[in-house]
Design an enzyme around this catalytic site. Structure first.
Site, PDB file in Angstrom:
ATOM      1  N   HIS A 156      48.335  41.218  38.468  1.00  0.00           N
ATOM      2  CA  HIS A 156      47.475  40.254  39.176  1.00  0.00           C
ATOM      3  C   HIS A 156      47.353  38.917  38.462  1.00  0.00           C
ATOM      4  CE1 HIS A 156      44.310  41.722  36.429  1.00  0.00           C
ATOM      5  NE2 HIS A 156      43.602  40.661  36.780  1.00  0.00           N
ATOM      6  N   ASP A 157      47.401  38.935  37.127  1.00  0.00           N
ATOM      7  CA  ASP A 157      47.246  37.672  36.387  1.00  0.00           C
ATOM      8  C   ASP A 157      48.560  37.156  35.824  1.00  0.00           C
ATOM      9  OD1 ASP A 157      44.626  36.952  36.744  1.00  0.00           O
ATOM     10  OD2 ASP A 157      43.887  37.975  34.946  1.00  0.00           O
ATOM     11  N   LYS A 160      49.381  33.557  34.898  1.00  0.00           N
ATOM     12  CA  LYS A 160      48.854  32.886  33.702  1.00  0.00           C
ATOM     13  C   LYS A 160      49.951  32.561  32.704  1.00  0.00           C
ATOM     14  CE  LYS A 160      44.048  34.370  33.717  1.00  0.00           C
ATOM     15  NZ  LYS A 160      43.021  35.184  33.040  1.00  0.00           N
ATOM     16  N   HIS A 185      46.768  30.014  38.929  1.00  0.00           N
ATOM     17  CA  HIS A 185      47.527  31.213  38.527  1.00  0.00           C
ATOM     18  C   HIS A 185      47.734  32.239  39.642  1.00  0.00           C
ATOM     19  CE1 HIS A 185      43.593  33.195  37.700  1.00  0.00           C
ATOM     20  NE2 HIS A 185      44.257  34.315  37.859  1.00  0.00           N
ATOM     21  N   HIS A 209      43.525  37.687  44.698  1.00  0.00           N
ATOM     22  CA  HIS A 209      42.590  38.463  43.870  1.00  0.00           C
ATOM     23  C   HIS A 209      41.372  37.665  43.420  1.00  0.00           C
ATOM     24  CE1 HIS A 209      44.929  36.780  40.422  1.00  0.00           C
ATOM     25  NE2 HIS A 209      43.827  37.009  39.725  1.00  0.00           N
ATOM     26  N   HIS A 210      41.361  36.347  43.671  1.00  0.00           N
ATOM     27  CA  HIS A 210      40.161  35.547  43.364  1.00  0.00           C
ATOM     28  C   HIS A 210      39.454  35.067  44.623  1.00  0.00           C
ATOM     29  CE1 HIS A 210      40.054  35.369  39.020  1.00  0.00           C
ATOM     30  NE2 HIS A 210      41.379  35.226  38.997  1.00  0.00           N
TER      31      HIS A 210
HETATM   32 FE   LIG Z   1      43.031  36.179  37.803  1.00  0.00          FE
END
Ligand SMILES: [Fe+2]
Length: 287
Positions: A156-157, A160, A185, A209-210
Site C-alpha cells: 500500500h505504501d 513512498k 504516494h 488507501h487514504h
Molecule cells: Fe499510505
C-alpha cells in the site's frame, strides 16, 4: 484474482509450449512417427489404428506408412489446439501456489528495501498486512481473498519509494510542500503496481488507501462503499499502526489509546463496520 491471473498465465504458457517441430505442424503428409507426435501417442498406436482400419494411410514404395494430416483431425488433432499432455488440476494448483509464493517473496524483499530507507515507517507495511489479515479473517474472508488483501497491504505504501530520504526521515512536522509530495504516494504506488501484470488488479486499492469514509480523503475524495473494501481495511490497520508506533516527534499512544482514536473516527474517517471487525480481531489477537 491473484490466483486467477497466475492460473491464466500457467494455462497460457502451457498452451504455447509445444514440443512439436514447426515443420511437422505444417506438413500435409506425415510419417507414422510424426503423426504419433501430433496425437501425443506412440508410433505403435498409430500403426494399430492403421491395421484396424481406423486411420487411412498410404504406403511408400519402401513399405512405410504415410498419413494425411486431415485424417488426424478425426482423432482430435488440430494445429490450433495441440498442447503438451494435460497437467492435472493438482499439478496446476501446485504450480500456481509456487508462483504465488515466489511473488510474495519478491514483494516482501521489495518492501524490506523500502523499509531500509523509511526509518520512521520501518516494518509498517508488514505490520499492517498482519493486522489486515486478522480483520479479513474476522470478516470471513476466504484464503484467496486473504492473499489478495495481504498483498495489497504489503504494497500500500510502495509509492513512498519516490519520496526523498530527507522527507521520509524528517524528525518533525512536514511543511505544506513536503506534505503535498507525501500525498502523491498513493498515485505513484498505483502506477508501480499497475505496471506488474499479476498485481495490476490491486492498483485501485493502493490508490485509495487514504480515502476517508466521509469523502474527505485523497486523492479522489471517494466516500463510503465507493472505496474498495480492502482499501477501507488498510486505512484502519494503517492508522492504528501509525498511532501506536513511536515516532521521533511523539511517543507511542499505546494500543488502547490508538484503538479509542480509531473508534472515535468510525463513520467519519473510517468505515464503522471495518472498525467493528478490527476491534473484534484485536480481541482475538490478545486472547
Ligand atoms: Fe499510505
Amino acid at each position: 484474482m491473484l490466483h486467477d491471473t497466475i492460473h491464466h498465465s500457467v494455462m497460457a504458457s502451457r498452451t504455447h509450449i509445444k514440443k512439436i517441430p514447426p515443420d511437422t505442424l505444417s506438413k500435409e503428409i506425415l510419417s507414422t512417427r510424426e503423426a504419433a507426435t501430433l496425437l501425443n501417442v506412440t508410433p505403435q498406436t498409430i500403426k494399430n489404428y492403421i491395421y484396424a482400419g481406423k486411420l487411412p494411410a498410404l504406403k511408400t514404395p519402401g513399405g512405410h506408412h504415410r498419413i494425411r494430416r486431415i485424417d488426424l483431425e478425426r482423432f482430435g488433432f488440430s494445429s490450433e489446439t495441440t498442447t503438451l499432455p494435460q497437467a492435472s488440476a493438482e499439478e496446476l494448483m501446485t504450480t500456481c501456489k509456487q508462483l504465488l509464493a515466489s511473488l510474495v517473496a519478491t514483494v516482501e524483499a521489495f518492501i524490506k528495501a523500502l523499509d531500509a530507507r523509511d526509518i520512521i515507517g520501518s516494518g509498517h507495511s508488514r505490520r499492517v498486512a498482519s493486522l489486515c489479515c486478522s480483520i479479513g479473517k474476522t470478516l470471513g474472508y476466504s484464503e484467496h481473498d486473504l492473499d489478495e488483501l495481504r498483498m495489497a497491504a504489503l504494497l500500500h505504501d510502495v509509492g513512498k519509494i519516490s519520496i526523498s530520504d530527507a522527507i521520509l526521515g524528517k524528525p518533525g512536522i512536514l511543511t505544506d510542500q513536503e506534505y503535498f509530495l507525501v500525498r502523491q504516494h498513493p498515485i505513484i504506488g498505483e502506477n508501480i503496481v499497475a505496471s506488474i501484470d499479476h498485481l495490476r488488479h490491486l492498483a485501485p486499492v493502493i490508490r485509495h488507501h487514504h480515502e476517508r469514509f466521509d469523502g474527505n480523503g485523497y486523492p479522489d475524495k471517494l466516500r463510503g462503499d465507493g472505496i474498495e473494501k480492502n482499501a477501507r481495511i488498510i486505512a484502519v490497520a494503517g492508522a492504528f499502526d501509525f498511532l501506536q508506533s513511536e515516532l521521533p516527534f511523539r511517543p507511542s499512544q499505546g494500543k488502547d489509546a490508538a484503538l479509542k482514536e480509531i473508534k472515535n473516527n468510525a463513520g467519519t474517517q473510517f468505515d464503522p463496520d471495518i472498525v467493528n471487525a478490527f476491534e473484534h480481531s484485536l480481541r482475538g489477537l490478545r486472547s
